[in-house]
Design a protein around this motif. Sequence first.
Motif, PDB file in Angstrom:
ATOM      1  N   SER A  17       0.825  -1.202   0.000  1.00 13.65           N
ATOM      2  CA  SER A  17       0.000   0.000   0.000  1.00 13.65           C
ATOM      3  C   SER A  17       0.861   1.255   0.000  1.00 13.65           C
ATOM      4  CB  SER A  17      -0.888   0.029   1.251  1.00 13.65           C
ATOM      5  OG  SER A  17      -1.772  -1.062   1.287  1.00 13.65           O
ATOM      6  N   LEU A  18       0.306   2.321  -0.543  1.00 11.80           N
ATOM      7  CA  LEU A  18       0.900   3.640  -0.490  1.00 11.80           C
ATOM      8  C   LEU A  18      -0.230   4.654  -0.378  1.00 11.80           C
ATOM      9  CD1 LEU A  18       3.634   3.634  -3.312  1.00 11.80           C
ATOM     10  CD2 LEU A  18       4.050   3.799  -0.845  1.00 11.80           C
ATOM     11  N   ARG A  19       0.079   5.807   0.210  1.00 10.98           N
ATOM     12  CA  ARG A  19      -0.876   6.913   0.228  1.00 10.98           C
ATOM     13  C   ARG A  19      -0.216   8.131  -0.380  1.00 10.98           C
ATOM     14  NH1 ARG A  19      -4.099  10.211   4.967  1.00 10.98           N
ATOM     15  NH2 ARG A  19      -2.045  11.152   5.280  1.00 10.98           N
ATOM     16  N   LEU A  20      -0.820   8.627  -1.439  1.00 13.48           N
ATOM     17  CA  LEU A  20      -0.342   9.831  -2.100  1.00 13.48           C
ATOM     18  C   LEU A  20      -1.088  11.046  -1.570  1.00 13.48           C
ATOM     19  CD1 LEU A  20      -0.216   8.587  -5.809  1.00 13.48           C
ATOM     20  CD2 LEU A  20       1.480   8.306  -3.989  1.00 13.48           C
ATOM     21  N   SER A  21      -0.400  12.171  -1.559  1.00 16.73           N
ATOM     22  CA  SER A  21      -1.007  13.439  -1.148  1.00 16.73           C
ATOM     23  C   SER A  21      -0.829  14.468  -2.247  1.00 16.73           C
ATOM     24  CB  SER A  21      -0.355  13.960   0.133  1.00 16.73           C
ATOM     25  OG  SER A  21      -0.508  13.047   1.195  1.00 16.73           O
ATOM     26  N   CYS A  22      -1.773  15.372  -2.324  1.00 20.19           N
ATOM     27  CA  CYS A  22      -1.708  16.485  -3.279  1.00 20.19           C
ATOM     28  C   CYS A  22      -2.178  17.733  -2.549  1.00 20.19           C
ATOM     29  CB  CYS A  22      -2.597  16.206  -4.478  1.00 20.19           C
ATOM     30  SG  CYS A  22      -2.775  17.601  -5.613  1.00 20.19           S
ATOM     31  N   VAL A  23      -1.242  18.655  -2.335  1.00 20.32           N
ATOM     32  CA  VAL A  23      -1.564  19.898  -1.640  1.00 20.32           C
ATOM     33  C   VAL A  23      -1.788  21.000  -2.662  1.00 20.32           C
ATOM     34  CG1 VAL A  23      -0.790  21.590   0.052  1.00 20.32           C
ATOM     35  CG2 VAL A  23      -0.178  19.184   0.339  1.00 20.32           C
TER      36      VAL A  23
END
Length: 125
Positions: A17-23
Motif C-alpha cells: 500500500s501507499l498513500r499519495l497526497s496532493c496539496v
Amino acid sequence: QVQLVESGGGFVQPGGSLRLSCVASQRTWNQYTTTWFRQAPGKEREFVAAYRPNNSNPYYADSVKGRFTISRDSAKNTMYLQMNSLKADDTGVYYCAVGRPILSSFRGPSAYGNWGQGTQVTVSA
C-alpha cells in the motif's frame, strides 16, 4: 492558477500500500474537479479517480475500484489517494490535476490546465 504538489510515491512490493497526497495552493473542492491521473512508461496518461465540485461521490477507473480510495481534507487543501493491493500494472507517475471539465470529459487529461509535478510509484517484487 492553482499550484499543486504531490508526494508519497515510492517503491512497494505487489500487494502493498501507499498513500499519495496532493496539496493545493488554494481552496479547490467547491470550484474544481480534482483528479488523479497516472502515466506508465510508454503509455498515455490515464484517469484514476476524481471528485466533481460540490459532489461528495467519487469516481474511479474500473482498474482501481475496490483497491484505491480518493479523499480530501478541505481544511488542509489536500487530496489523498490511498492505494491498496498494489499490482505491477499500477506502476507509473501519478499526477493530481484540477480543472473545470464538463461531465463528459472529466476523465480526459486534456480537460485540465493545472497539474502537479508528479510522484513516482513503482510496484515490483
